[in-house]
Design a protein around this motif. Structure first.
Motif, PDB file in Angstrom:
ATOM      1  N   ARG A 148      13.400   8.663  -9.683  1.00 47.48           N
ATOM      2  CA  ARG A 148      13.414   8.619  -8.207  1.00 47.48           C
ATOM      3  C   ARG A 148      12.327   7.698  -7.643  1.00 47.48           C
ATOM      4  NH1 ARG A 148       9.342  12.075  -6.574  1.00 47.48           N
ATOM      5  NH2 ARG A 148       8.609  13.549  -8.152  1.00 47.48           N
ATOM      6  N   LEU A 149      11.267   7.445  -8.416  1.00 47.24           N
ATOM      7  CA  LEU A 149      10.215   6.536  -7.940  1.00 47.24           C
ATOM      8  C   LEU A 149      10.793   5.184  -7.578  1.00 47.24           C
ATOM      9  CD1 LEU A 149       7.231   5.664  -7.561  1.00 47.24           C
ATOM     10  CD2 LEU A 149       7.213   5.079 -10.003  1.00 47.24           C
ATOM     11  N   GLN A 202       0.827  -1.211   0.000  1.00 44.68           N
ATOM     12  CA  GLN A 202       0.000   0.000   0.000  1.00 44.68           C
ATOM     13  C   GLN A 202       0.859   1.258   0.000  1.00 44.68           C
ATOM     14  OE1 GLN A 202      -3.389  -0.201  -0.457  1.00 44.68           O
ATOM     15  NE2 GLN A 202      -2.967   1.926  -0.946  1.00 44.68           N
ATOM     16  N   LYS A 203       1.952   1.231   0.753  1.00 39.75           N
ATOM     17  CA  LYS A 203       2.860   2.386   0.754  1.00 39.75           C
ATOM     18  C   LYS A 203       3.451   2.601  -0.637  1.00 39.75           C
ATOM     19  CE  LYS A 203       4.226   2.043   5.626  1.00 39.75           C
ATOM     20  NZ  LYS A 203       5.332   1.754   6.549  1.00 39.75           N
ATOM     21  N   TYR A 259      10.377  -4.896   4.183  1.00 40.44           N
ATOM     22  CA  TYR A 259      10.075  -6.289   3.865  1.00 40.44           C
ATOM     23  C   TYR A 259      11.248  -7.244   4.031  1.00 40.44           C
ATOM     24  CZ  TYR A 259       8.370 -10.330   1.331  1.00 40.44           C
ATOM     25  OH  TYR A 259       8.015 -11.593   0.989  1.00 40.44           O
ATOM     26  N   ILE A 260      12.322  -6.938   3.320  1.00 42.68           N
ATOM     27  CA  ILE A 260      13.426  -7.891   3.301  1.00 42.68           C
ATOM     28  C   ILE A 260      14.000  -8.113   4.689  1.00 42.68           C
ATOM     29  CG2 ILE A 260      15.755  -8.317   2.430  1.00 42.68           C
ATOM     30  CD1 ILE A 260      13.562  -8.748   0.386  1.00 42.68           C
ATOM     31  N   ASN A 261      14.299  -7.032   5.412  1.00 45.03           N
ATOM     32  CA  ASN A 261      14.919  -7.168   6.727  1.00 45.03           C
ATOM     33  C   ASN A 261      14.066  -7.971   7.686  1.00 45.03           C
ATOM     34  OD1 ASN A 261      17.174  -5.794   6.010  1.00 45.03           O
ATOM     35  ND2 ASN A 261      16.562  -3.840   6.897  1.00 45.03           N
ATOM     36  N   GLU A 289      13.768   1.427  -1.389  1.00 42.55           N
ATOM     37  CA  GLU A 289      13.927   1.712   0.042  1.00 42.55           C
ATOM     38  C   GLU A 289      12.838   1.008   0.846  1.00 42.55           C
ATOM     39  OE1 GLU A 289      13.883   5.930   0.342  1.00 42.55           O
ATOM     40  OE2 GLU A 289      15.860   6.182  -0.595  1.00 42.55           O
ATOM     41  N   LEU A 290      11.606   1.053   0.354  1.00 43.88           N
ATOM     42  CA  LEU A 290      10.509   0.358   1.033  1.00 43.88           C
ATOM     43  C   LEU A 290      10.766  -1.148   1.069  1.00 43.88           C
ATOM     44  CD1 LEU A 290       7.323   2.153  -0.361  1.00 43.88           C
ATOM     45  CD2 LEU A 290       8.073   2.089   2.013  1.00 43.88           C
ATOM     46  N   ARG A 291      11.233  -1.673  -0.018  1.00 39.85           N
ATOM     47  CA  ARG A 291      11.522  -3.115  -0.111  1.00 39.85           C
ATOM     48  C   ARG A 291      12.582  -3.522   0.903  1.00 39.85           C
ATOM     49  NH1 ARG A 291      12.697  -6.530  -5.581  1.00 39.85           N
ATOM     50  NH2 ARG A 291      14.210  -7.979  -4.751  1.00 39.85           N
TER      51      ARG A 291
END
Length: 600
Positions: free
Chosen positions: A473-474, A398-399, A486-488, A480-482
C-alpha cells in the motif's frame, strides 16, 4: 493601402492548364484566393506585404514552379533567383518542384537562403581574387568568435578578463553587439561597422575591426560577414551585369529580415528596368532588434490581406495594432480571446492549462499550447515557474518521505521520530539512497523499484527479516501523491510551454497565451491600441509593438493575453469597456479556484 484585390492583373502570365495543374499539386482540392492568384500572375517589381496566415510562401512556391515551367517551354536562357531566410521556406518550394518532376534545380536558376546567395555569387569569388594565400573558409560559431575577440580586445581593455559576474555580463553584451554589428566598406574603401543596439560600441570598434581583419586573413568568418565581403565585388559593373542577365526574376521571401547592406546591394543589382524584383514579407513582423526596418524605397507596395489562419475574433485585435485590414477566410474559425488578469506570473501555466481544458481544445504535438513571452522576460518568467514547480516537488517529496517514515515505524515497531533520527545518524547512507530514489521517482525518470530496493536494503542492514514489493500500500500512496500534487500541476510547464516570440516566428499554434510583463514596453504596446492616455516607457520603439503583434498572430483557434491585474485596475472605465469588446476578462484567482478543485 493598395490591396491586390483592387489591382488589375491579366491572368495570362501562365497558361491556364499549367496554373490549374500547379494549383492542384500545391493545394489539392482547394483553390488559391483572388489575392493569391493575382500575386502569382503579377510580373512587375513590387513589395508584396503579406499578413499572417495569407499563405504567401505557398503562393510563392506555386509562382516559382510556374516561372520555371514557362522558361523551360519558351527555351529561354534567363533564370529565376529565389532568396529566402530559412531552410524551411527553401524546402517548401523544392517540395512543390519535385512534384512537378524537378529532381534538382536546373541551371541557370537559384533557390536558397540569402547567405547561400551572397556566399556563392559575392563572398567566395571576391576572396578567391583578393587573397591568393587563403586556403580555406571557415564559418565559426559565435561562442568561438566571442572567445577569440574577447582575448584580442582584452589586450587593450583589461576589464574584459574579469571573472566577476557583472563584468562577465557586460562583456558578453559588448561582444554580442560587436559580433552582430553591421560591417561595410566606406567610401574610402575602409572597413567600418555600425550597430542599431544601445550600449557601448564606438570605444571598442577600432580594436574589433583590427581583430576582424586578422580573423579574415586566417580564413575565419562570421555568417554575416558575407554581405560586407560581397560589397566590393558587387561594385564592379561587369559583375552586376552578369547577375542581371542570368536572373531576370528575383523573388525574395521574408524581405523584412534582410540586413540593410544585403538589401541595398540587391536593389543596386536587380531594381532596374530589365529585371523583375519582388520582395514578399510583412514589415509588421520585423522583430530583429539588431536590424533597422527594411527600406522599400523605389518599390510599389501591394497587400495580401486575406488570412486563412484565424477568424474575426483574433483578426479584429490584430487590426487595431497596425490597421492591417486582415480579412479571415473563415470568420468563425477562432474562439473569443481571454484577457487573463494575473497577480503571480508563476501561476500562469496552471491558469492556461485550466482555460485550454475548459475550452476543450484538443492539442496535437505540433500545435501544443504555449506560454509566449518577449525575449527579455522569458528567463524571468521561466525562473519563477521553475521555482514554483521546485517548491511543489519539495512539498511532495516531504509528504512522501513522511509516508515512508510511517511505514518503517510500523514494520520496526519503533516510534516514527526515533526512525527519523536513526536514518539521519546511524543509517545515513541508507537514508541517502531512499532520498535519491524518491527524487528520481517524482521527476518521472525512474519507477518504484529504486525505492523498493532502498527500503529492503535498510531492512537487511537493520536486521529485519522483512521485504516489500510493488503491491504494498505504500506505493499506492506514493503514486497518489505523484498524480495529485505534482503531475497535474506541472505537465504544461515541464518541457515545452515557455517560448520566446522569436522562437515561434513562422510557426502557428492552436492556442497560445501572450505574457505581458508588468510595466513593460510590450504591455504599453498592447494597451496603446485601446488608450492614448499612457506615456511610452523609456527606450520604447516600434519593434516592441511588432513583438506583441507577432505573438498574438501565432494562434489559430484560441488566444489569451496575460495582463497584470494592477495595470488593468488602474485603467479608465472607457478603456476597460474597449477591452471587453474584444476579450472575455477573467482574473487568475477565479480560474485557479476551479483548477485546484478539479486537481483534487
Amino acid at each position: 493601402m493598395n490591396g491586390l484585390q483592387t489591382l488589375k492583373v491579366e491572368y495570362d502570365t501562365f497558361s491556364d492548364e499549367w496554373y490549374k495543374k500547379v494549383e492542384e499539386i500545391v493545394l489539392g482540392n482547394y483553390k488559391f484566393n483572388e489575392e493569391q492568384k493575382k500575386f502569382i500572375h503579377y510580373s512587375e517589381s513590387a513589395v508584396i506585404e503579406a499578413g499572417p496566415g495569407s499563405g504567401k510562401t505557398t503562393a510563392l512556391a506555386a509562382k516559382v514552379a510556374l516561372l520555371l515551367k514557362k522558361i523551360e517551354e519558351e527555351g529561354s536562357l534567363t533564370g529565376v533567383c529565389v532568396i529566402t531566410h530559412t531552410n524551411a521556406a527553401v524546402d517548401e518550394i523544392l517540395k512543390v518542384l519535385k512534384k512537378l518532376g524537378y529532381k534538382d534545380i536546373p541551371h541557370p536558376h537559384f533557390i536558397g537562403t540569402i547567405h547561400e546567395f551572397f556566399n556563392k555569387y559575392g563572398m567566395y569569388p571576391f576572396l578567391k581574387g583578393a587573397n591568393k594565400k587563403l586556403v580555406d573558409i571557415h564559418f565559426a560559431e559565435e561562442k568561438i568568435l566571442k572567445k577569440r575577440f574577447r582575448n584580442e580586445l582584452a589586450k587593450n581593455h583589461q576589464w574584459l578578463r574579469s571573472k566577476e559576474s557583472s563584468f562577465i555580463r557586460n562583456s558578453n553584451n559588448l561582444l554580442n553587439r560587436l559580433i552582430n554589428s553591421h560591417l561595410y566598406f566606406d567610401e574610402d574603401g575602409e572597413l567600418n561597422a555600425e550597430t542599431y543596439q544601445s550600449g557601448a560600441f564606438e570605444k571598442y570598434k577600432n580594436d574589433y575591426l583590427i581583430s576582424k581583419k586578422e580573423s579574415w586573413e586566417n580564413g575565419v568568418f562570421h555568417v554575416n560577414d558575407t554581405f560586407c565581403l560581397s560589397q566590393n565585388y558587387f561594385n564592379f559593373d561587369s559583375v552586376r551585369r552578369r547577375l542581371q542577365v542570368r536572373f531576370k526574376y528575383l523573388l525574395m521571401d521574408e524581405y523584412q529580415d534582410a540586413s540593410p547592406l544585403a538589401l541595398q546591394l540587391l536593389k543596386k543589382i536587380f531594381l532596374v528596368d530589365e529585371n523583375i524584383f519582388q520582395m514578399i514579407g510583412d514589415s509588421n513582423q520585423h522583430i530583429a532588434y539588431s536590424n533597422p526596418e527594411a527600406s522599400t524605397k523605389g518599390f510599389k507596395t501591394y497587400y495580401l490581406n486575406q488570412t486563412n489562419r484565424f477568424g474575426d475574433n483574433i483578426a479584429s485585435i490584430l487590426n487595431k495594432v497596425f490597421q492591417n485590414n486582415l480579412k479571415p477566410t473563415d470568420p468563425r474559425k477562432s474562439l473569443q480571446p481571454i484577457l487573463l488578469l494575473y497577480k503571480k506570473p508563476e501561476k500562469l501555466s496552471n491558469c492556461f492549462e485550466s482555460i485550454v481544458n475548459q475550452k476543450d481544445i484538443l492539442m496535437a504535438n505540433e500545435h501544443t499550447a504555449m506560454l509566449v513571452a518577449a525575449r527579455s522576460h522569458a528567463q524571468i518568467l521561466g525562473r519563477k515557474i521553475n521555482k514554483t514547480n521546485h517548491q511543489k516537488l519539495n512539498s511532495t517529496f516531504q509528504k512522501a518521505k513522511n509516508e515512508i517514515y510511517r511505514f518503517l515505524a510500523e514494520r520496526t515497531k519503533i516510534h516514527i521520530q526515533s526512525i527519523k533520527r536513526e536514518l539521519q545518524r546511524e543509517y545515513a547512507s541508507n537514508n541517502l539512497k531512499i532520498n535519491k530514489a524518491l527524487i528520481e521517482y517524482y521527476r518521472g525518470a525512474a519507477d518504484y523499484r529504486l525505492i523498493r530496493d532502498s527500503i529492503n536494503l535498510f531492512f537487511k542492514v537493520f536486521g529485519l527479516n522483512s521485504r516489500i514489493n510493488k503491491s504494498n500500500r505504500l506505493f499506492r500512496k506514493l503514486e497518489e501523491l505523484r498524480e495529485v500534487e505534482y503531475i497535474n500541476s506541472t505537465k504544461i510547464c515541464r518541457e515545452y510551454s515557455l517560448k520566446t516570440i522569436h522562437d515561434l516566428k513562422g510557426q502557428t499554434l492552436k492556442a497560445n497565451m501572450v505574457y505581458l510583463h508588468k510595466n513593460s514596453r510590450e504591455e504599453y504596446s498592447f494597451l496603446e491600441s485601446y488608450t492614448d492616455l499612457q506615456d511610452p516607457p523609456v527606450y520604447y520603439n516600434e519593434i516592441n509593438k511588432r513583438v506583441v503583434f507577432v505573438a498574438m498572430s501565432r494562434a489559430t483557434t484560441f488566444l489569451s493575453v496575460a495582463l497584470h491585474v494592477d495595470t488593468y485596475d488602474n485603467l479608465t472605465e472607457e478603456t476597460k469597456i474597449k477591452l471587453k469588446e474584444d476579450f472575455i476578462v477573467q482574473r487568475d484567482s477565479d480560474i485557479l479556484k476551479e483548477y485546484t478543485s478539479k486537481s483534487i
